[in-house]
Enzyme design. Sequence first.
Site, PDB file in Angstrom:
ATOM      1  N   GLU A 155      -2.695  -1.174  -2.352  1.00 48.05           N
ATOM      2  CA  GLU A 155      -2.334  -1.997  -1.188  1.00 48.05           C
ATOM      3  C   GLU A 155      -1.154  -1.390  -0.429  1.00 48.05           C
ATOM      4  OE1 GLU A 155      -1.014  -5.899  -2.351  1.00 48.05           O
ATOM      5  OE2 GLU A 155      -1.377  -6.718  -0.355  1.00 48.05           O
ATOM      6  N   ASP A 210      -9.060  -6.784   6.537  1.00 50.22           N
ATOM      7  CA  ASP A 210      -9.397  -5.768   5.541  1.00 50.22           C
ATOM      8  C   ASP A 210     -10.856  -5.337   5.716  1.00 50.22           C
ATOM      9  OD1 ASP A 210      -7.308  -7.599   4.792  1.00 50.22           O
ATOM     10  OD2 ASP A 210      -7.171  -6.594   2.868  1.00 50.22           O
ATOM     11  N   ASP A 243      -9.992  -8.918  -0.355  1.00 52.71           N
ATOM     12  CA  ASP A 243      -8.839  -8.036  -0.199  1.00 52.71           C
ATOM     13  C   ASP A 243      -8.551  -7.315  -1.501  1.00 52.71           C
ATOM     14  OD1 ASP A 243      -8.178 -10.504  -1.343  1.00 52.71           O
ATOM     15  OD2 ASP A 243      -6.101 -10.402  -0.679  1.00 52.71           O
ATOM     16  N   GLU A 300      -5.826 -14.377  -5.313  1.00 59.17           N
ATOM     17  CA  GLU A 300      -6.149 -14.287  -3.898  1.00 59.17           C
ATOM     18  C   GLU A 300      -7.657 -14.043  -3.728  1.00 59.17           C
ATOM     19  OE1 GLU A 300      -3.072 -12.492  -1.764  1.00 59.17           O
ATOM     20  OE2 GLU A 300      -4.083 -12.641   0.148  1.00 59.17           O
ATOM     21  N   HIS A 343      -7.067  -2.346  -3.398  1.00 60.61           N
ATOM     22  CA  HIS A 343      -7.120  -2.921  -2.060  1.00 60.61           C
ATOM     23  C   HIS A 343      -7.758  -1.857  -1.181  1.00 60.61           C
ATOM     24  CE1 HIS A 343      -4.886  -6.641  -1.453  1.00 60.61           C
ATOM     25  NE2 HIS A 343      -4.806  -6.375  -0.157  1.00 60.61           N
TER      26      HIS A 343
HETATM   27  C1  BGC Z   1      -3.887  -9.739   1.658  1.00 61.92           C
HETATM   28  C2  BGC Z   1      -4.218  -8.711   2.697  1.00 61.92           C
HETATM   29  C3  BGC Z   1      -4.406  -9.476   3.963  1.00 61.92           C
HETATM   30  C4  BGC Z   1      -3.033  -9.968   4.290  1.00 61.92           C
HETATM   31  C5  BGC Z   1      -2.866 -10.601   5.604  1.00 61.92           C
HETATM   32  C6  BGC Z   1      -2.554 -10.297   1.999  1.00 61.92           C
HETATM   33  O1  BGC Z   1      -2.107 -11.227   1.091  1.00 61.92           O
HETATM   34  O2  BGC Z   1      -3.970  -9.242   0.379  1.00 61.92           O
HETATM   35  O3  BGC Z   1      -4.991  -7.694   2.375  1.00 61.92           O
HETATM   36  O4  BGC Z   1      -5.066  -8.869   4.983  1.00 61.92           O
HETATM   37  O5  BGC Z   1      -2.518 -10.804   3.283  1.00 61.92           O
HETATM   38  O6  BGC Z   1      -1.865  -9.984   6.167  1.00 61.92           O
END
Ligand code: BGC
Length: 865
Positions: A742, A469, A456, A462, A763
């Site tokens: 993002e 994604d 992501d 993370e 992102h």
């Molecule tokens: C991530 C996203 C992911 C989402 C789920 C986030 O923390 O960075 O890109 O798809 O959580 O909703």
Amino acid sequence: MIKVSETRCEYLINPIGIDVKKPRFNWILESNGRDIVQTAYSIQVAVDEQFENLVWNTGRIANGKSVHIKYGGKSLKPSQRYHYRISVEDNMGNHSTWSPGAFFETGLMLSGNWKAQFISPENETNPASSQGWFLKKSVKLKKPLVSARIYATALGIYKVQVNGNRVTDAELTPGWTNYKSRLLYQTYDATELFNEGENILKAHIGPGWYKGDLAGWAGKRAVYGGRNAFSMVLNLEYLDGSIETHITDNSWSSAPSPVLYSEIYNGEEYDARQETPEEKEWKGVDVIDTDMSIVSAQDGPLVTPQEILKPVNVLKDSSGRTILDFGQNMTGWIRFRVSGKEGEKVILKHAEILDSDGNLYTENLRSAKQTITYILKGEGEEEYYPNFTFQGFRYVLLEEFPGNPGVLDSEKFEAVVLHSEMEQTGTFKCSHPLINQLHKNIHWGMKGNFLDIPTDCPQRDERLGWTGDAQVFIGTASYLRNSAPFFTKWLRDLKSEQLPDGGIPHVIPDVLNDAVETDGLLKSSHSATGWADAGVICPWEIYRQYADTRILEENYGVMKAWAGYMERHAAGGTIWDSGFHFGDWVALDAKEGSYFGATPNAFTATVFYANSIDITEKTADLLGKKEDAENYRSLYVRIKKAFQEEFFTPAGRLAVSTQTAHALALYFNLTPESYKKRTVNNLVKLIEDEGNHLNTGFLGTPYLCEALSRNGRLDAAYRLLLQEDYPSWLYQVKQGATTIWEHWDGLKPDGSLWSPDMNSFNHYAYGSVGSWLYSAVAGISADEKAPGYKNIIFRPQPGGGITSASAALSTVYGKVSINWKLEGDTMQVSLEVPVNSTGELYLPGEELSIKLGSGNYEFSHGVPL
Ligand code: BGC
């Protein structure tokens, strides 16, 4: 004339370590004629370069196929180099010569019987330690050597050296898979590194994804095990034909390495004073019990250094400390040179942006420290780059650096860009500079997040393989770079982690399966609409773009099980209105303080359910599973009918008045024909109500422009694309973004930032508009009925004041390109269709297409004004 100009095995030129029983061959043809197709081919595979000892000789096969031809000769042997060549005939009666010799080399061809032991320097499980370790062993060559192959893997991350030289430039091996059931070994040709007599094999291992911290906010650590270990097989082939095998076992010795601490999110601490291995106290190793059946050959690209960036600016923060600006938000690490006294330190901190006072902004990294500490040994100039970690950054703060930072030589620093080795296939350019920058940012979003798995984001705590994604971006990714091998690998992990009831985890590898207990937001760890559908959409997209049916065969079971899951959870098998969903994640029509967009779950879930059933039906049909195909077809018809009854009023109004709902209903063909006009007009109205801005999230954004252009509102699609005010793609570009954010409002027009809880500036999800740049602005897209660009759809759609655009794409058939420009009321178009492909050109304002065979073309077309 006809020529075989490029040959590949499993998408690769001269690969080693191939562990496929029937590897596939692809070739690209060249001809100076037009309308050329292949009519026959011959393939020879031999164990020798002279092609005397053939293991496969097809003879003349009267067939036009030039992609993914499966090996059909004698059983392949392990660790063997095979040479292959191809010749063809074309429809003009021309015969090619044999293609220049090429080879592939098999791997160990294990079926679950990895022979080497896993050796650990750690006497017992030691989950808290983030220490690096050396392992070594001396090997004597007895006779003249012909070749040396190393097959290696680790529980953790490893690097291997022979006599002090690394065997590869690959980093972060063995990559991240579902280590519970899949651990990959890598194959290296180390022949050149061996000397006569004694040779030292050395491995360096660290915690990595195996033992280190993961999903920082959920506090995961040692998810796969608490002890790092290394395992390798060395095959030495001597001149006399004999083969000697060495494996890791308890005869190896170990010692702590200078890596005092290394973690994916937090960075590394390295004490160069502890480098000299000879002076170390070497001790033994423990052989640890490991399930050997999980080890198999690398089945995707490796992560390697791809580009080097130099600082473009040397800045000072408010306390006068130096910040290096590399001009590009990227993923990798800093390599630096330093001179100083023994015990002096270098401390580097990495971040994506600076705050309004010019200080490093690290809050959005959450718990990820992204800090590198290097302790000097004090001997002349020292060079260093990290071993078992990577950072997502544009700016680097020199928190400590020996000497006078005022005279700091920025030449001593370079940023090394790391990502999975995926050939760049797409290029795009148009007359609008900001759109070109957008394309560049999208590409950098890909480079930053295709690091062994599709992540992501690459910077905060993370960096996970979020399925949603990956799913929204795969179409764009497949234009930009060859994505087939990368997704082959990741989808095998997905398959290995599908739940018994068909559910699919939110992240692959799945490290959130028990996060629901600690995470305030997640109500379930799997099976969210638009996320779990990655198991269906990704294989299909790879099929569409690369004509790869093996990926469909491999994943058909996943598709079926996921289809079954949805059917069981949908009311009456049609409207899916239950379970936990992210929905139109981070859409701007969300309630204040919420991440969940306004489009109801029942709507998005039913749309993605219908789409996945549609794909599963097409896959069943292609794979010859007629009965399944019929069942899915009728299920699809039922879902579509129920969807229309539920969400369209009898007068034809879409009852969910969000942009996302309208875009999805149009894009996925769920709108009754007679309601299309009204639906698209309402979508335009909803966009106008926002002052010609979008307010869509993860699930709506990818389809907005295409939903409009396909339904007669190209004008509105361009208005969105070219919007420069917040929120829009170009707003970010104008704010100086070098990747995709993002949030539309990651950095707000008043200079304030979105909450640091969730504010990545790298992102790729909203970069999914990239596929529209290729398919509509330039005008190249794949034809699902003749996939892999066997037939190319050229549909350039000028608009928005753009006066020219061009794109080129390296496909499995060869180079496809388009170049158009407007000159007064005339559109000049030039096109390239590779040999053995065809094209269909749809010119603006024309209903009918022009059918094209291979060759180069120029058209002049009066544009309807
Ligand atoms: C991530 C996203 C992911 C989402 C789920 C986030 O923390 O960075 O890109 O798809 O959580 O909703």
